[in-house]
Design a protein around this motif. Structure first.
Motif, PDB file in Angstrom:
ATOM      1  N   VAL B 433       0.972  -1.049   0.076  1.00  0.00           N
ATOM      2  CA  VAL B 433       0.040   0.140  -0.150  1.00  0.00           C
ATOM      3  C   VAL B 433       0.834   1.191  -0.012  1.00  0.00           C
ATOM      4  O   VAL B 433       0.640   2.307  -0.937  1.00  0.00           O
ATOM      5  N   GLU B 434       2.118   1.373   0.773  1.00  0.00           N
ATOM      6  CA  GLU B 434       2.509   2.413   0.751  1.00  0.00           C
ATOM      7  C   GLU B 434       3.272   2.539  -0.394  1.00  0.00           C
ATOM      8  O   GLU B 434       3.394   3.752  -0.811  1.00  0.00           O
ATOM      9  N   ARG B 435       3.937   1.579  -1.194  1.00  0.00           N
ATOM     10  CA  ARG B 435       4.340   1.952  -2.496  1.00  0.00           C
ATOM     11  C   ARG B 435       3.645   2.332  -3.452  1.00  0.00           C
ATOM     12  O   ARG B 435       3.820   3.158  -4.555  1.00  0.00           O
ATOM     13  N   TYR B 437       0.960   4.267  -3.054  1.00  0.00           N
ATOM     14  CA  TYR B 437       0.204   5.500  -2.742  1.00  0.00           C
ATOM     15  C   TYR B 437       1.101   6.399  -2.301  1.00  0.00           C
ATOM     16  O   TYR B 437       1.005   7.765  -2.550  1.00  0.00           O
ATOM     17  N   PHE B 438       2.239   6.281  -1.452  1.00  0.00           N
ATOM     18  CA  PHE B 438       2.923   7.128  -1.089  1.00  0.00           C
ATOM     19  C   PHE B 438       4.329   7.330  -1.313  1.00  0.00           C
ATOM     20  O   PHE B 438       5.033   8.355  -0.998  1.00  0.00           O
ATOM     21  N   ARG B 440       7.686   8.208  -3.707  1.00  0.00           N
ATOM     22  CA  ARG B 440       7.908   9.030  -4.941  1.00  0.00           C
ATOM     23  C   ARG B 440       8.729   8.249  -5.920  1.00  0.00           C
ATOM     24  O   ARG B 440       9.714   7.639  -5.279  1.00  0.00           O
TER      25      ARG B 440
END
Lengths: 488, 488
Positions: B433-435, B437-438, B440
């Motif tokens: 999820v972090e990769r 959506y958040f 860069r």
């Protein structure tokens, strides 16, 4: 089926979906609309709850005999009004903040903000442990993007830590819910508790520990607090509404639900559980205050102040006395008003001066008169100055402690107030009496100053207007009467 | 009730596979439609069977009209109807979604691939419907051989992974067959009901327990039970994207189903009671797999290997539920078969799309698809949340029932393992999820998600994860409750 209950919760989620799928420009309009609708519908529930009715909504079944079930009681409505009311103010502040700071990804920001409020309202209205859990975990998920919002390494690290703590709490609560269901065969909240009265000592201790971890994480009771200062990397409106009011108060609210509506005072009074809770709160107040004193970063100092005051509220629940509950409910609301004002001020100061630390606030009082006036009022309120909102809750908490003839909690309460003065008032003094910085500093944009003046007005209103205080007291007393018996 | 439906479940894809293979060389377009039509027909038949089973019917096919124990029997009761329904539906959606991916990655070989895919589904449906221990082996081999071929048709590294899969898989099949031989030696029959009657009547316990040990070991390999999962990550990462998405959700689940069938229908509580160590071993292995699989997934860089380890973890939960062997735990295990099939289908279809459209194969590269694939990312995020077990998504309810089972049988250690496994799952799930959506990424991808059918299928599966969660109470009431054998 009460449409007001459903509407108040559905409006924020509908707004979140509309913001996420719609155009960027519409985000703020949707937010204002949903905040207005939610607050209006929550207020519309007030007469019914005052009349002693509990509006209900029963949706689909989740487990055999356990439904997605909402029931609006005085305690829940108090929390819902707090969250929905402050959302309106925070929305205006957010509009000012995103412009002043040039925040990116505004759609995600406003959508997650709305979803968080929706989850907070779901927590407030939840009629059983499972429904509570659904929205409690939803609150974690919805606030996680807000903590990670800046997408810097620090923000991602803070967000990961937040998740690790919050999910641990959620899992502890899941286990507690499963165990409760096995013991009691039901999960519906009942004033005075629904667990079977003669619980084995080990089961009581284990279950209490699981619930305490589950709610203690969000209520930031030490040693489960470390996520809160880390979550201060979030944009200031998030820190203000979610990490000073909605999220952490969901944890405190959960503690009240656990003590009064799951276990019940009768079951707990014969066990060591309240003493353990009081001890944890006492340690948190002292250690959290010392940590606050040592913090130079303004938002982190405020975060530790939140840690301290949340423990005072939990303390009220642990007293197992009618006035402890009343005081806890009052301080839950009143601390919210004061703390959101302080965070709004911190954001306004940051927007105008980019100062993040306490040591750089010297002399700013004359350049930013409105901001520091509000800061002063809110600080004094938290200290417990009579005539401001913080005083009322603390007074009743003290009465609860005396009622239960427990002097240790009383000492914790008074000590916490002294500490609060020690870490907040020096800021006020420096702002007014230290020499001003050379460069010209001006007040933050009106969209930010307006809300902070409004919330500081609430601080005064809820501390000085008898009609308002009485209304608030009446709701809390009604909840206490349901739990402990007797007239409201 | 006598009906041809149970046999049609595997005959339709089997005959279509032959047709597809024969026509594929000349009429590639027609073969494509035959494959899709056969899967649609299988899904329709299995839903009809599930509807009849929910109404309390029990459908049996006697091959050539010969009644058991002489004749071969296939049957559809509540358990097999439930498993058949989600297997056939998942196969249809996945196969239908990946048409473009298949065309591009397989080219000339597509007709052969479709034949193997149909044979795989035929083998799985046969395993589900078979009421005969030896015939179960035959169907298992049909499924396994076509699975080896599917893996081998991948790109670089695929032959190696396929040989590994073939060697380990054949060992599993042989062990199972050895077990069947021992059952035959002890009871003189291969029909499940017949064998069950004779085992209950006291057939040589040494032989029957040995047989059980062999069959469990064989099926444990097939379901990737830790530490026998070595074939899985390589096979799913090296297989063609469209093959992995078809195999990963289904193969291990059907093997777990076979285990449940043999343990509770052939042996039954009486047979298991003679060797209580079997249930204990299953519990412990399941708990270890649950945690170890999640930890292995947490440190894996390749997205599809990570998902394979996640399957190891989820199958651990299923085996733990089987080992606890009470009604609640078994409900959880059976329900979780469908949950994991749906979650893994969502994630593997999403992974196939991302690899196909954006060339992303590693978790770290997911940042490149940021904001370019909103629907796919949302569906994958929902499935990831469900893997952690956040309510009200389907993964939560599987965990909940197994947790209830652990508490009811008085094993707090197992309950703790479930909670710890969920927490460990959060590490890999939120990495995704972090990769997505958040994080860069330096390089922006010009592509957008698509084609529309694939995105729609991914969203449908993601929605299904939520729908199965919210509807789990209905599913349990209609099918799973009836699938719990008597006496458990």
């Amino acid at each position: 089926m009460d449409p007001r209950v459903l509407g108040a919760m559905a409006a924020p989620f509908a707004a979140a979906a509309a913001i996420y799928l719609g155009r960027r420009r519409g985000a703020e309009a949707w937010t204002y609309a949903a905040a207005g609708v939610s607050l209006a519908l929550a207020l519309a529930l007030l007469p019914a709850v005052r009349a002693g009715v509990a509006p209900e909504v029963r949706l689909m079944g989740l487990l055999p005999g356990v439904d997605l079930f909402f029931r609006v009681d005085p305690l829940g409505l108090t929390f819902a009004l707090l969250a929905a009311g402050l959302w309106v103010v925070t929305s205006v502040y957010s509009s000012g903040y995103v412009r002043a700071m040039g925040l990116e990804n505004r759609r995600r920001y406003f959508a997650c903000f709305a979803a968080s409020i929706g989850c907070a309202l779901g927590v407030a209205f939840a009629g059983n442990v499972l429904t509570f859990l659904v929205f409690y975990e939803g609150l974690t998920l919805a606030t996680y993007p807000l903590v990670a919002h800046k997408e810097t390494d620090a923000a991602l690290a803070g967000a990961r830590r937040y998740l690790a703590y919050a999910l641990t709490g959620g899992l502890a609560l899941t286990a507690a819910a499963a165990w409760t269901w096995m013991l009691a065969g039901t999960l519906d909240f009942v004033p005075g508790g629904f667990l079977p009265p003669r619980l084995a000592g080990g089961a009581l201790a284990g279950l209490f520990a699981l619930y305490a971890i589950g709610y203690g994480v969000k209520a930031a009771v030490m040693p489960l607090h470390a996520w809160l200062p880390g979550a201060m990397v979030a944009p200031t409106p998030v820190s203000a509404l979610l990490h000073a009011v909605a999220v952490v108060k969901a944890g405190v609210f959960g503690c009240l639900r656990m003590v009064q509506y799951v276990f019940g005072p009768d079951t707990l009074s014969s066990s060591a559980a309240p003493a353990v809770l009081i001890a944890a709160c006492g340690v948190t107040v002292v250690a959290g205050s010392i940590a606050a004193l040592r913090q130079d970063n303004l938002k982190r100092r405020l975060a530790y102040s939140t840690v301290v005051h949340l423990s005072l509220i939990v303390l009220g629940a642990a007293l197992l006395a009618p006035h402890g509950t009343v005081g806890a409910m009052l301080h839950m609301v009143n601390h919210g008003f004061a703390k959101i004002t302080l965070f709004f001020c911190a954001g306004a100061i940051y927007a105008s001066t980019h100062a993040e630390t306490v040591s750089r606030l010297g002399g700013l009082g004359r350049h930013m008169p409105w901001t520091f006036a509000a800061f002063t009022v809110a600080s004094l309120a938290l200290v417990g100055f009579p005539g401001l909102c913080g005083f009322v809750g603390k007074l009743i908490l003290a009465r609860g402690a005396i009622e239960a003839s427990q002097m240790v909690p009383l000492a914790i309460l008074l000590g916490g107030s002294l500490f609060t003065a020690a870490y907040l008032l020096p800021i006020v003094r420096a702002a007014y009496f230290d020499p001003a910085p050379n460069d010209a500093v001006r007040e933050a944009p009106g969209l930010m100053v307006g809300p902070l003046v409004a919330t500081s007005a609430l601080v005064v209103v809820f501390g000085a207007l008898p009609a308002v205080i009485n209304l608030q007291y009446e709701l809390a007393a009604r909840a206490a009467a349901q739990i402990f018996g007797g007239a409201p | 009730m006598n009906s041809t439906l149970p046999a049609l479940l595997f005959l339709v894809p089997f005959l279509s596979a032959l047709l597809c293979g024969a026509l594929g060389g000349y009429l590639r377009g027609a073969a494509r439609w035959i494959a899709l039509g056969a899967l649609a027909a299988t899904a329709a038949l299995s839903f009809a069977g599930a509807a009849l089973a929910a109404a309390g019917e029990r459908l049996v096919t006697h091959m050539g009209g010969w009644a058991p124990p002489l004749g071969i029997e296939w049957r559809l009761d509540a358990l097999s109807a439930f498993v058949a329904a989600f297997v056939a539906a998942t196969a249809l959606i996945v196969h239908g979604a990946l048409g473009d991916v298949r065309r591009r990655e397989l080219g000339e070989r597509e007709p052969g691939f479709n034949t193997c895919a149909l044979l795989l589904v035929s083998g799985l449906m046969g395993m589900i419907a078979s009421a005969d221990l030896f015939n179960l082996f035959v169907h298992l081999e049909v499924a396994s051989l076509s699975a080896y071929a599917l893996v081998a048709s991948g790109g670089r590294g695929a032959p190696r992974a396929a040989v590994r899969y073939l060697v380990i898989g054949s060992l599993g099949a042989s062990l199972y067959l050895l077990g069947v031989g021992h059952v035959y030696a002890a009871t003189g029959t291969l029909n499940m009901d017949d064998a069950a009657a004779r085992i209950a009547a006291g057939a040589d316990p040494r032989l029957t327990i040995l047989a059980l040990a062999f069959m469990i070991s064989g099926l444990a390999i097939k379901m990737g039970l830790f530490p026998l999962h070595g074939w899985m990550p390589g096979a799913y990462a090296r297989a063609p994207l469209s093959a992995a998405a078809l195999m990963a959700p289904l193969v291990t689940k059907v093997s777990a189903y076979a285990l449940i069938r043999i343990l509770f229908w052939v042996y039954g509580p009486a047979g298991l009671g003679r060797a209580p160590i079997v249930a204990d071993l299953l519990c412990v292995t399941g708990a270890v797999a649950l945690i170890a699989g999640a930890l292995l997934a947490a440190r894996e860089a390749d997205l599809r290997r990570l998902l394979a380890y996640s399957s190891v973890s989820q199958m651990g939960l299923v085996v733990l539920g089987i080992g606890l062997a009470n009604a609640a735990a078994l409900t959880g295990a059976i329900l979780h078969l469908a949950n994991d099939a749906l979650m893994k289908a969502t994630l593997f279809v999403g992974a196939a799309e991302l690899a196909h459209r954006f060339g992303v194969r590693e978790v770290g590269d997911l940042a490149r698809v940021r904001a370019r694939a909103p629907w796919t990312a949302a569906a994958m995020a929902v499935a990831a949340f469900s893997l952690v077990g956040l309510p009200p998504l389907c993964g939560f309810f599987g965990k909940w029932y197994v947790l209830m089972g652990a508490l009811e049988s008085g094993r707090p250690g197992m309950a703790f393992a479930i909670v710890a496994g969920s927490l460990a799952s959060a590490f890999y799930a939120f990495r995704i999820v972090e990769r997505l959506y958040f994080a860069r990424s330096g390089e922006a991808c010009p592509e957008r998600e698509g084609p529309a059918g694939l995105v729609a299928a991914c969203a449908l599966l993601g929605g299904g994860v939520a729908a199965l969660g919210l509807g789990s109470d209905r599913v349990v009431a209609l099918l799973v409750r009836a699938a719990i054998p008597g006496g458990v």
